[in-house]
Write an enzyme that holds these catalytic residues in place. Structure first.
Site, mmCIF file in Angstrom:
data_model
loop_
_atom_site.group_PDB
_atom_site.id
_atom_site.type_symbol
_atom_site.label_atom_id
_atom_site.label_comp_id
_atom_site.label_asym_id
_atom_site.label_seq_id
_atom_site.Cartn_x
_atom_site.Cartn_y
_atom_site.Cartn_z
ATOM 1 N N ARG A 20 0.848 -1.215 -0.005
ATOM 2 C CA ARG A 20 0.068 -0.101 0.105
ATOM 3 C C ARG A 20 0.802 1.236 0.031
ATOM 4 N NH1 ARG A 20 -4.111 -1.012 4.855
ATOM 5 N NH2 ARG A 20 -2.350 -2.487 5.633
ATOM 6 N N GLU A 158 -8.762 -10.702 13.540
ATOM 7 C CA GLU A 158 -8.386 -9.950 12.383
ATOM 8 C C GLU A 158 -9.679 -9.145 11.732
ATOM 9 O OE1 GLU A 158 -5.210 -8.874 11.582
ATOM 10 O OE2 GLU A 158 -4.470 -9.899 13.063
ATOM 11 N N TYR A 401 40.234 15.685 -12.388
ATOM 12 C CA TYR A 401 39.843 14.198 -12.769
ATOM 13 C C TYR A 401 40.572 14.084 -14.295
ATOM 14 C CZ TYR A 401 37.209 10.162 -13.897
ATOM 15 O OH TYR A 401 36.707 8.853 -14.409
ATOM 16 N N SER A 419 40.847 35.664 -12.463
ATOM 17 C CA SER A 419 39.544 34.889 -13.026
ATOM 18 C C SER A 419 39.743 34.146 -14.301
ATOM 19 C CB SER A 419 38.631 36.208 -13.529
ATOM 20 O OG SER A 419 38.358 36.780 -12.503
#
Length: 472
Positions: A20, A158, A401, A419
């Site tokens: 459910r 139940e 990397y 920059s």
């Protein structure tokens, strides 16, 4: 709270799929405030039972084991999920081998049950051969109905098997799913469980009827006797079976956490829009502005400020630091008086030392910025060691990397990086060096040096006629 005697053990029923919930995850891994439901149950049990906790797993068992591999509990595999009674049967031999004599059974989808709830229930039900916790609801719904005769428990039926003509009108008293049992007394009853019911499963609730037939002392312990928090919300003692119930439980938990932090002296603005996990530490004097999410074992120290629309996970923010709006921190450590964001992202291994600054649209991963270092905008710093008072210009990246391995960039103190610079690791820039804007640095730069790594500018004085000029 005092731990229970070593003869006590606990079984957590966590093998179900949770159809459910409409999720591929096992139900017990569905999260509330960043933590799976089963984590809350284990947190509740550990102060009382220590390592004497047995978790029955079945559906996606390996994913549950992996998620809790750092816990000291014992996992028991239920190969076929044939009901709660079958789960108890699957765990029984392990319990006996561990010397357990008295047993608590609890469902893995009850994250709001507290340690005090369990301790109180155990105290009340310990003398019975079999005891279970009951709750009275106006609408008992699909829960197991408690049948009493002259006040004494006669059975748990139940909901799908409940027959009004046989058992009389439902009283609203239901089984909450917590059990105490004497293992020696209950063991002969396990073999009597059958799947002859509407669900075709072996129910642990059938032990009640078998126990009564055998002349055992069976007690239904009302929740009012087991609950000591005084909030009156008995629904928190029940399991979670749907997204609606999960969200309702999470809302209850979120409100209680936020209210406790406010009471302890944290300044939480727009508290109704804050999501704070159960293991988060927010010190008195810290300020958090909603909407905001803080999860894991994050720590927000006194005088730190986290502004709105931030997500902080497994991170530490020290005194006087400010996390500006729309920033994400995961596995980061922000030192005192630092400034982060807005729109910054600190990934695992990001460390900012005192008065360091990471500005807007800056990403930091597995990198340390020394005291007073700053990267104010549009920068990526990965696998880097950056010294004190370094200035990182806009558009700078560490190229860490090479397609196969990660490499480290080292920038010593008082370096000025112009920059639009690319630092191709592995590379070291010495103290007091200056990197000219637009450079691609592929070799080490000595101390006090100026590094320029770009093609010489070419200026053509006469641009020539453009095609549109000729057309005009």
């Amino acid at each position: 709270m005092e731990p229970l005697d070593e003869k006590w053990g606990a079984v957590v029923l966590a093998a179900g799929k949770g159809t459910r919930m409409h999720s591929p995850k096992p139900k017990v891994l569905m999260e509330m405030l960043g933590e799976p439901m089963l984590a809350y149950v284990l947190d509740t049990l550990e102060p009382l039972f220590s390592s004497r906790i047995f978790v029955v797993v079945g559906h996606e068992a390996e994913s549950v084991r992996t998620r809790f591999e750092d816990r000291s509990c014992t996992f028991v595999h239920q190969a076929e999920q044939l009901g709660t009674g079958h789960a108890l049967q699957a765990a029984w031999d392990d319990l006996a081998a561990a010397g357990i004599e008295k047993l608590l059974v609890i469902n893995g989808d009850t994250p709001l049950v507290t340690t005090r709830d369990v301790a109180s229930f155990v105290e009340r039900g310990a003398n019975a051969h079999l005891a279970f916790l009951t709750v009275s609801l106006l609408d008992p719904g699909a829960f197991g109905h408690v049948v009493r005769q002259e006040g004494r428990v006669r059975a748990i039926i139940e909901a799908r098997d409940y027959d009004r003509d046989t058992y009389g009108p439902a009283t609203g008293e239901i089984n909450a799913g917590l059990y105490c049992m004497n293992m020696r007394s209950v063991e002969p009853l396990l073999g009597k469980l059958t799947a002859e019911n509407a669900g075709g499963e072996y129910y642990i609730t059938d032990l009640v009827g078998h126990g009564l037939e055998a002349g055992l002392q069976v007690e239904g312990v009302p929740a009012a006797a087991a609950r000591t928090s005084g909030d009156g919300d008995v629904l928190r003692l029940l399991g979670i079976n749907s997204p609606r119930e999960l969200v309702r439980a999470e809302t209850h938990l979120r409100e209680s956490i936020v209210d406790a932090l406010l009471g302890a002296g944290a300044l939480l603005r727009s508290p109704e829009q804050l999501r704070v996990g159960p293991h988060v530490v927010v010190e008195p004097g810290a300020e958090i502005v909603g909407p905001c999410e803080i999860y894991g074992r994050s720590v927000i120290e006194s005088r730190a400020r986290v502004e709105s629309h931030c997500v902080v996970t497994e991170s530490r923010v020290e005194k006087g630091a400010v996390i500006h709006s729309f920033s994400h921190l995961q596995g980061a450590h922000v030192g005192p008086m630092c400034s982060v964001g807005p729109y910054a992202r600190l990934r695992p291994g990001a460390i900012l030392q005192e008065k360091a600054k990471v500005g807007n649209f800056v990403e930091v991963k597995k990198a340390t910025l020394g005291p007073g270092a700053k990267a104010s905008h549009l920068t990526y710093l990965g696998d880097a060691e950056i010294g004190a008072d370094v200035n990182i210009g806009a558009g700078t990246i560490t190229c860490n990397y090479d397609g196969k391995r990660k490499h480290v960039t080292r920038i010593e103190h008082d370096v000025f990086v112009g920059s639009n610079t690319a630092l191709v690791a592995p590379v070291t820039v010495g103290a007091h060096a200056l990197i000219a804007a637009g450079s691609v640095i592929t070799q080490d730069v000595p101390e006090n040096a100026l590094a320029v790594a770009r093609s010489r500018q070419t200026v053509l004085k006469n641009r020539g006629n453009r095609p549109d000029d000729e057309a005009s």
